[in-house]
Design a protein around this motif. Structure first.
Motif, PDB file in Angstrom:
ATOM      1  N   GLU A  12      33.373  38.316  33.872  1.00  0.00           N
ATOM      2  CA  GLU A  12      33.133  37.688  32.567  1.00  0.00           C
ATOM      3  C   GLU A  12      33.854  36.342  32.472  1.00  0.00           C
ATOM      4  O   GLU A  12      33.323  35.381  31.916  1.00  0.00           O
ATOM      5  N   VAL A  13      35.065  36.264  32.994  1.00  0.00           N
ATOM      6  CA  VAL A  13      35.789  34.985  32.973  1.00  0.00           C
ATOM      7  C   VAL A  13      35.049  33.957  33.824  1.00  0.00           C
ATOM      8  O   VAL A  13      34.931  32.783  33.431  1.00  0.00           O
ATOM      9  N   GLU A  14      34.543  34.377  34.975  1.00  0.00           N
ATOM     10  CA  GLU A  14      33.757  33.470  35.819  1.00  0.00           C
ATOM     11  C   GLU A  14      32.568  32.910  35.043  1.00  0.00           C
ATOM     12  O   GLU A  14      32.314  31.693  35.040  1.00  0.00           O
ATOM     13  N   ARG A  15      31.862  33.795  34.336  1.00  0.00           N
ATOM     14  CA  ARG A  15      30.697  33.356  33.550  1.00  0.00           C
ATOM     15  C   ARG A  15      31.110  32.407  32.427  1.00  0.00           C
ATOM     16  O   ARG A  15      30.454  31.383  32.188  1.00  0.00           O
ATOM     17  N   LEU A  16      32.187  32.733  31.734  1.00  0.00           N
ATOM     18  CA  LEU A  16      32.627  31.897  30.609  1.00  0.00           C
ATOM     19  C   LEU A  16      33.039  30.500  31.075  1.00  0.00           C
ATOM     20  O   LEU A  16      32.791  29.507  30.376  1.00  0.00           O
ATOM     21  N   CYS A  17      33.700  30.421  32.241  1.00  0.00           N
ATOM     22  CA  CYS A  17      34.109  29.110  32.770  1.00  0.00           C
ATOM     23  C   CYS A  17      32.882  28.213  32.949  1.00  0.00           C
ATOM     24  O   CYS A  17      32.906  27.019  32.609  1.00  0.00           O
ATOM     25  N   GLU A  60      46.025  38.376  36.846  1.00  0.00           N
ATOM     26  CA  GLU A  60      45.460  38.021  38.149  1.00  0.00           C
ATOM     27  C   GLU A  60      43.932  38.157  38.113  1.00  0.00           C
ATOM     28  O   GLU A  60      43.215  37.362  38.732  1.00  0.00           O
ATOM     29  N   ALA A  61      43.437  39.159  37.371  1.00  0.00           N
ATOM     30  CA  ALA A  61      41.983  39.316  37.235  1.00  0.00           C
ATOM     31  C   ALA A  61      41.372  38.091  36.548  1.00  0.00           C
ATOM     32  O   ALA A  61      40.295  37.614  36.937  1.00  0.00           O
ATOM     33  N   ILE A  62      42.064  37.566  35.547  1.00  0.00           N
ATOM     34  CA  ILE A  62      41.585  36.363  34.857  1.00  0.00           C
ATOM     35  C   ILE A  62      41.636  35.155  35.787  1.00  0.00           C
ATOM     36  O   ILE A  62      40.683  34.368  35.861  1.00  0.00           O
ATOM     37  N   ASN A  63      42.731  35.014  36.502  1.00  0.00           N
ATOM     38  CA  ASN A  63      42.846  33.871  37.425  1.00  0.00           C
ATOM     39  C   ASN A  63      41.793  33.931  38.532  1.00  0.00           C
ATOM     40  O   ASN A  63      41.272  32.892  38.950  1.00  0.00           O
ATOM     41  N   GLU A  64      41.455  35.133  38.991  1.00  0.00           N
ATOM     42  CA  GLU A  64      40.403  35.257  40.002  1.00  0.00           C
ATOM     43  C   GLU A  64      39.054  34.828  39.405  1.00  0.00           C
ATOM     44  O   GLU A  64      38.239  34.187  40.079  1.00  0.00           O
ATOM     45  N   GLY A  65      38.831  35.159  38.127  1.00  0.00           N
ATOM     46  CA  GLY A  65      37.611  34.716  37.454  1.00  0.00           C
ATOM     47  C   GLY A  65      37.545  33.198  37.345  1.00  0.00           C
ATOM     48  O   GLY A  65      36.479  32.590  37.510  1.00  0.00           O
ATOM     49  N   VAL A  66      38.694  32.581  37.080  1.00  0.00           N
ATOM     50  CA  VAL A  66      38.742  31.117  37.010  1.00  0.00           C
ATOM     51  C   VAL A  66      38.441  30.517  38.387  1.00  0.00           C
ATOM     52  O   VAL A  66      37.664  29.558  38.505  1.00  0.00           O
ATOM     53  N   ARG A  67      39.040  31.089  39.436  1.00  0.00           N
ATOM     54  CA  ARG A  67      38.766  30.593  40.807  1.00  0.00           C
ATOM     55  C   ARG A  67      37.268  30.631  41.102  1.00  0.00           C
ATOM     56  O   ARG A  67      36.687  29.651  41.570  1.00  0.00           O
ATOM     57  N   ARG A  68      36.643  31.774  40.825  1.00  0.00           N
ATOM     58  CA  ARG A  68      35.220  31.929  41.126  1.00  0.00           C
ATOM     59  C   ARG A  68      34.371  31.001  40.244  1.00  0.00           C
ATOM     60  O   ARG A  68      33.403  30.391  40.715  1.00  0.00           O
ATOM     61  N   LYS A 104      38.235  20.726  39.861  1.00  0.00           N
ATOM     62  CA  LYS A 104      39.521  21.419  39.760  1.00  0.00           C
ATOM     63  C   LYS A 104      40.583  20.399  39.348  1.00  0.00           C
ATOM     64  O   LYS A 104      40.877  19.463  40.086  1.00  0.00           O
ATOM     65  N   SER A 105      41.181  20.641  38.183  1.00  0.00           N
ATOM     66  CA  SER A 105      42.074  19.637  37.601  1.00  0.00           C
ATOM     67  C   SER A 105      43.537  20.060  37.536  1.00  0.00           C
ATOM     68  O   SER A 105      44.356  19.330  36.978  1.00  0.00           O
ATOM     69  N   ALA A 106      43.879  21.237  38.087  1.00  0.00           N
ATOM     70  CA  ALA A 106      45.253  21.732  37.974  1.00  0.00           C
ATOM     71  C   ALA A 106      46.105  21.261  39.153  1.00  0.00           C
ATOM     72  O   ALA A 106      45.686  21.357  40.311  1.00  0.00           O
ATOM     73  N   ASP A 142      41.905  25.332  42.986  1.00  0.00           N
ATOM     74  CA  ASP A 142      41.063  26.397  42.420  1.00  0.00           C
ATOM     75  C   ASP A 142      41.176  26.459  40.893  1.00  0.00           C
ATOM     76  O   ASP A 142      40.708  27.387  40.270  1.00  0.00           O
ATOM     77  N   ASN A 143      41.801  25.439  40.338  1.00  0.00           N
ATOM     78  CA  ASN A 143      42.023  25.302  38.886  1.00  0.00           C
ATOM     79  C   ASN A 143      42.889  26.400  38.282  1.00  0.00           C
ATOM     80  O   ASN A 143      42.869  26.617  37.078  1.00  0.00           O
TER      81      ASN A 143
END
Length: 280
Positions: free
Chosen positions: A12-17, A90-98, A107-109, A121-122
């Protein structure tokens, strides 16, 4: 107690990004169209038309609305009746990576403000967490924040004697000095009260509200209306080249504070005002 699989959160985080960066909100688009119709400056009207056309192309061709696809700012609400096996951060950060990789988002981080090495990977995402009593759901809000508008933010510890007029002057002067830097027409989040850090978070949370809503607090609602009118009289206009549409909306979120304090924070969103949410 309801158990939620962490892989669901990651997907879901991947989709939202991706969706937050590709698709403008309906409320924001309607405000932009209204600004286009009402704008008196021909140059500003042309710019507003180009912004709307850009949003249309991004939607139809699945492209980012802006080259700055932002840092990943996540607002996480976890019900107390939810069971999570593992590390939800970590699950959220993996979603951001994907999401940033699969969505071809910039990727701006950077890992440290001084050495400026890109994490590529932002991540890490900036995550604000709240516990919601008696709920068996998780709500995730993804609000990508670009550097141009985020840099136009501030906190001031005002005196209680400054009152409403002092707050209005502080905000209007700040927006006027920001000029075209935050890519107007902008949305302005104002955090009023709490402490130094609470005011900043209130301002950020205010940017998550629908542009058509009105604060349920009559004092805040009055400030929202009056400050918006004053800002649109500054003449900054679309992209800072003049006009009557400097801001699309002003949102004020307030909180109780110390008798000797009156913290005021300003956080600005550009004309895209990105955020998408899901309830799991």
């Amino acid at each position: 107690m309801r158990e939620i699989n962490l892989e669901v959160i990651t997907k879901e985080v991947e989709r939202l990004c991706i969706e937050a960066n590709y698709y403008i909100g309906k409320d924001v688009l309607e405000k932009l169209k209204n600004a286009y119709e009402t704008e008196e400056s021909e140059v500003a009207k042309t710019i507003l038309g180009q912004i709307i056309e850009n949003d249309k192309i991004a939607f139809e061709e699945n492209l980012p609305i802006c080259q700055d696809t932002g840092l990943a700012v996540i607002f996480l609400e976890i019900g107390t009746e939810v069971k999570i096996n593992g590390d939800i951060y970590e699950a959220i950060n993996e979603g951001v990576r994907r999401g940033y990789e699969n969505g071809y988002l910039r990727k701006s981080a950077v890992r440290h403000p001084i050495d400026r090495v890109n994490t590529k990977d932002n991540t890490p995402a900036i995550i604000h967490t709240k516990l919601i009593p008696n709920s068996d759901k998780i709500k995730i809000i993804m609000a990508p924040k670009g550097g141009g508008s985020e840099n136009m933010s501030t906190v001031k510890m005002m005196k209680p004697a400054d009152g409403e007029e002092g707050i209005k002057k502080f905000v209007v002067d700040f927006v006027k000095n920001a000029g075209g830097n935050p890519c107007p027409p902008i949305v302005i989040g104002i955090g009023l009260g709490g402490t130094f850090e609470k005011a900043a978070l209130l301002a950020k949370e205010a940017l998550l509200r629908d542009l058509d809503d009105e604060s349920s607090n009559p004092i805040d609602a009055k400030l929202e209306k009056e400050i918006l009118e004053l800002i649109n009289k500054t003449g900054v206009g679309a992209m800072g080249i003049g006009g009557i549409n400097t801001a699309l909306a002003v949102k004020v979120n307030s909180f109780p504070c110390h008798i000797a304090s009156m913290p005021v924070a300003i956080n600005i969103n550009c004309h895209v005002a990105r955020h998408k949410s899901v309830i799991i």
